[in-house]
Design an enzyme around this catalytic site. Structure first.
Site, PDB file in Angstrom:
ATOM      1  N   GLY A  14      35.081  21.821   4.984  1.00  0.00           N
ATOM      2  CA  GLY A  14      36.088  22.570   6.439  1.00  0.00           C
ATOM      3  C   GLY A  14      35.607  23.723   6.640  1.00  0.00           C
ATOM      4  O   GLY A  14      35.100  24.303   7.202  1.00  0.00           O
ATOM      5  N   ILE A  34      32.902  18.053  -7.114  1.00  0.00           N
ATOM      6  CA  ILE A  34      32.347  16.870  -7.427  1.00  0.00           C
ATOM      7  C   ILE A  34      32.411  15.243  -7.032  1.00  0.00           C
ATOM      8  O   ILE A  34      32.152  14.778  -8.118  1.00  0.00           O
ATOM      9  CB  ILE A  34      33.443  17.268  -9.273  1.00  0.00           C
ATOM     10  CG1 ILE A  34      34.278  17.177  -8.510  1.00  0.00           C
ATOM     11  CG2 ILE A  34      32.240  17.630 -10.911  1.00  0.00           C
ATOM     12  CD1 ILE A  34      35.389  17.294 -10.004  1.00  0.00           C
ATOM     13  N   ASN A  55      30.474  20.450 -11.802  1.00  0.00           N
ATOM     14  CA  ASN A  55      32.351  20.576 -11.769  1.00  0.00           C
ATOM     15  C   ASN A  55      31.900  22.062 -11.834  1.00  0.00           C
ATOM     16  O   ASN A  55      31.114  22.997 -12.833  1.00  0.00           O
ATOM     17  CB  ASN A  55      32.883  20.389 -13.232  1.00  0.00           C
ATOM     18  CG  ASN A  55      33.489  20.734 -13.970  1.00  0.00           C
ATOM     19  OD1 ASN A  55      33.963  21.854 -12.743  1.00  0.00           O
ATOM     20  ND2 ASN A  55      34.832  19.981 -14.983  1.00  0.00           N
ATOM     21  N   CYS A  78      45.287  21.551  -4.797  1.00  0.00           N
ATOM     22  CA  CYS A  78      46.565  22.146  -5.114  1.00  0.00           C
ATOM     23  C   CYS A  78      47.310  21.139  -5.794  1.00  0.00           C
ATOM     24  O   CYS A  78      48.594  21.670  -5.441  1.00  0.00           O
ATOM     25  CB  CYS A  78      46.706  21.689  -3.533  1.00  0.00           C
ATOM     26  SG  CYS A  78      46.850  20.226  -2.287  1.00  0.00           S
ATOM     27  N   ASN A 254      42.515  16.217   2.636  1.00  0.00           N
ATOM     28  CA  ASN A 254      42.149  17.477   1.574  1.00  0.00           C
ATOM     29  C   ASN A 254      41.471  18.470   2.302  1.00  0.00           C
ATOM     30  O   ASN A 254      41.625  19.795   1.120  1.00  0.00           O
ATOM     31  CB  ASN A 254      41.239  16.666   0.717  1.00  0.00           C
ATOM     32  CG  ASN A 254      41.373  16.141  -0.213  1.00  0.00           C
ATOM     33  OD1 ASN A 254      43.397  16.493  -1.242  1.00  0.00           O
ATOM     34  ND2 ASN A 254      40.841  15.739  -1.359  1.00  0.00           N
ATOM     35  N   SER A 255      41.228  18.284   3.641  1.00  0.00           N
ATOM     36  CA  SER A 255      40.296  19.692   4.477  1.00  0.00           C
ATOM     37  C   SER A 255      41.451  20.446   4.931  1.00  0.00           C
ATOM     38  O   SER A 255      42.535  20.508   4.697  1.00  0.00           O
ATOM     39  CB  SER A 255      39.621  18.719   5.355  1.00  0.00           C
ATOM     40  OG  SER A 255      38.586  19.806   5.907  1.00  0.00           O
TER      41      SER A 255
HETATM   42  N1  SAH Z   1      38.329  22.275   1.836  1.00  0.00           N
HETATM   43  C1  SAH Z   1      37.757  20.732   1.622  1.00  0.00           C
HETATM   44  C2  SAH Z   1      38.606  20.529   0.635  1.00  0.00           C
HETATM   45  C3  SAH Z   1      38.651  20.462  -0.368  1.00  0.00           C
HETATM   46  S1  SAH Z   1      40.132  20.008  -1.729  1.00  0.00           S
HETATM   47  C4  SAH Z   1      36.562  19.809   2.342  1.00  0.00           C
HETATM   48  O1  SAH Z   1      36.746  21.293   3.322  1.00  0.00           O
HETATM   49  O2  SAH Z   1      36.730  18.923   2.482  1.00  0.00           O
HETATM   50  C5  SAH Z   1      39.568  19.848  -3.389  1.00  0.00           C
HETATM   51  C6  SAH Z   1      37.829  19.657  -3.536  1.00  0.00           C
HETATM   52  O3  SAH Z   1      38.197  20.056  -4.818  1.00  0.00           O
HETATM   53  C7  SAH Z   1      38.080  18.031  -3.892  1.00  0.00           C
HETATM   54  O4  SAH Z   1      36.848  17.667  -3.009  1.00  0.00           O
HETATM   55  C8  SAH Z   1      37.168  17.946  -5.641  1.00  0.00           C
HETATM   56  O5  SAH Z   1      36.832  16.808  -5.683  1.00  0.00           O
HETATM   57  C9  SAH Z   1      37.048  19.285  -5.591  1.00  0.00           C
HETATM   58  N2  SAH Z   1      37.092  19.725  -7.107  1.00  0.00           N
HETATM   59  C10 SAH Z   1      37.961  19.179  -7.511  1.00  0.00           C
HETATM   60  N3  SAH Z   1      38.073  20.387  -9.187  1.00  0.00           N
HETATM   61  C11 SAH Z   1      36.593  20.310  -8.769  1.00  0.00           C
HETATM   62  C12 SAH Z   1      36.221  21.076 -10.342  1.00  0.00           C
HETATM   63  N4  SAH Z   1      36.373  21.406 -11.375  1.00  0.00           N
HETATM   64  N5  SAH Z   1      34.218  21.290  -9.930  1.00  0.00           N
HETATM   65  C13 SAH Z   1      34.230  21.002  -8.964  1.00  0.00           C
HETATM   66  N6  SAH Z   1      34.923  21.165  -7.591  1.00  0.00           N
HETATM   67  C14 SAH Z   1      36.039  20.345  -7.073  1.00  0.00           C
END
Ligand code: SAH
Length: 270
Positions: A14, A34, A55, A78, A254-255
């Site tokens: 996004g 991840i 990660n 969130c 999630n986006s």
């Molecule tokens: N803005 C993004 C979505 C964010 S939702 C979009 O447009 O789709 C949060 C994202 O963080 C998720 O995809 C999840 O897999 C990732 N995430 C959560 N913890 C993480 C970590 N420790 N390392 C890498 N990614 C992580």
């Protein structure tokens, strides 16, 4: 000047779309997430970006320094700050990667701007900058019709029409439940819907007669493509064929809204 962007928690990209939409010159040097399903979608749409399936906590400050980035765009999870996640805040392990970032931030000298997106409460209603008829697909398959089971709860639907200019925020539970997870659509007019509901409500709510009366309206869910359009993703944005419809909704839920982020970026950077 051409900006150099690091996109963290990149999901389906996004932030990447929003950056492109803003028209500000720059390249996404790397993206990190991840979730392998989200990463497949990201790669499908942005094959040129260096996407790290890692990660965030495993990324050393030295590694980021080498990227020579000046902007970080990020949407950390969130859930720790929401009712669904019981407001656990720092005690929720899903906050760990974010606190890690805060710890290393002072070492990242080249970073000039950070845009972070998060929410602790769902925005209820969106004004869409267009009429829904502009994004409604034709010949949408039966599978999107609302099941009898969910029709029993039809009194709480948020219904959109062809000429609506608003919809509710879509969440990742869209189509699992109907309450507060996103709007539904009908080709019928508001008057027809009104009359049909009046008739349905002469029966007991949730009863077979109630349900069969409302069936005439052919209420249906928005398709993933339509949801992506409501969130202002570009027309060219695609989900790869191997991603299921449920997964699409989860990822979209999630986006972010591309237009909203794009405008914020212009304010931040321009
Ligand atoms: N803005 C993004 C979505 C964010 S939702 C979009 O447009 O789709 C949060 C994202 O963080 C998720 O995809 C999840 O897999 C990732 N995430 C959560 N913890 C993480 C970590 N420790 N390392 C890498 N990614 C992580």
């Amino acid at each position: 000047m051409t900006h150099r962007i690091l996109e963290l928690y990149s999901g389906i990209g996004g932030m990447h779309c929003a950056w492109k939409d803003s028209g500000i010159p720059g390249t996404t040097v790397a993206a990190v997430d991840i979730n392998t399903v989200a990463n497949d979608v990201y790669k499908h749409n942005f094959p040129e970006t260096n996407l790290l399936n890692r990660n965030i906590q495993s990324i050393k400050p030295e590694e980021i320094k080498k990227m020579n980035i000046n902007i970080i765009l990020m949407s950390p999870p969130c859930q720790p700050f929401t009712r669904n996640g019981k407001f656990l805040d720092k005690n929720d392990p899903r906050t760990n990667s974010f606190t890690y970032l805060l710890d290393i931030l002072s070492q990242l000298d080249s970073v000039e701007y950070i845009l972070m997106e998060n929410m602790n409460r769902l925005p209820k209603d969106y004004d869409d900058p267009f009429m829904l008829s502009e994004i409604i697909e034709e010949n949408v398959p039966e599978r999107y019709l609302i099941s009898d089971k969910l029709l029993k709860r039809a009194n709480i639907f948020d219904i959109c029409y062809k000429d609506s200019r608003r919809s509710c925020c879509f969440t990742k539970a869209y189509t699992h439940y109907v309450e507060g997870t996103g709007s539904v659509f009908t080709e019928a007019s508001p008057e027809t819907v009104d009359n049909c509901y009046k008739e349905a409500n002469t029966h007991e709510v949730g009863s077979p007669d109630f349900v069969s009366t409302l069936k005439d309206l052919k209420l249906r869910f928005f398709t993933p493509k339509e949801v992506s359009q409501l969130m202002a993703f570009p027309k060219s944005y695609e989900f790869p064929k191997n991603i299921s419809i449920k997964q699409c909704y989860r990822l979209l839920g999630n986006s972010v809204n591309i237009k909203v982020i794009s405008e914020l970026l212009k304010i931040l950077v321009d």
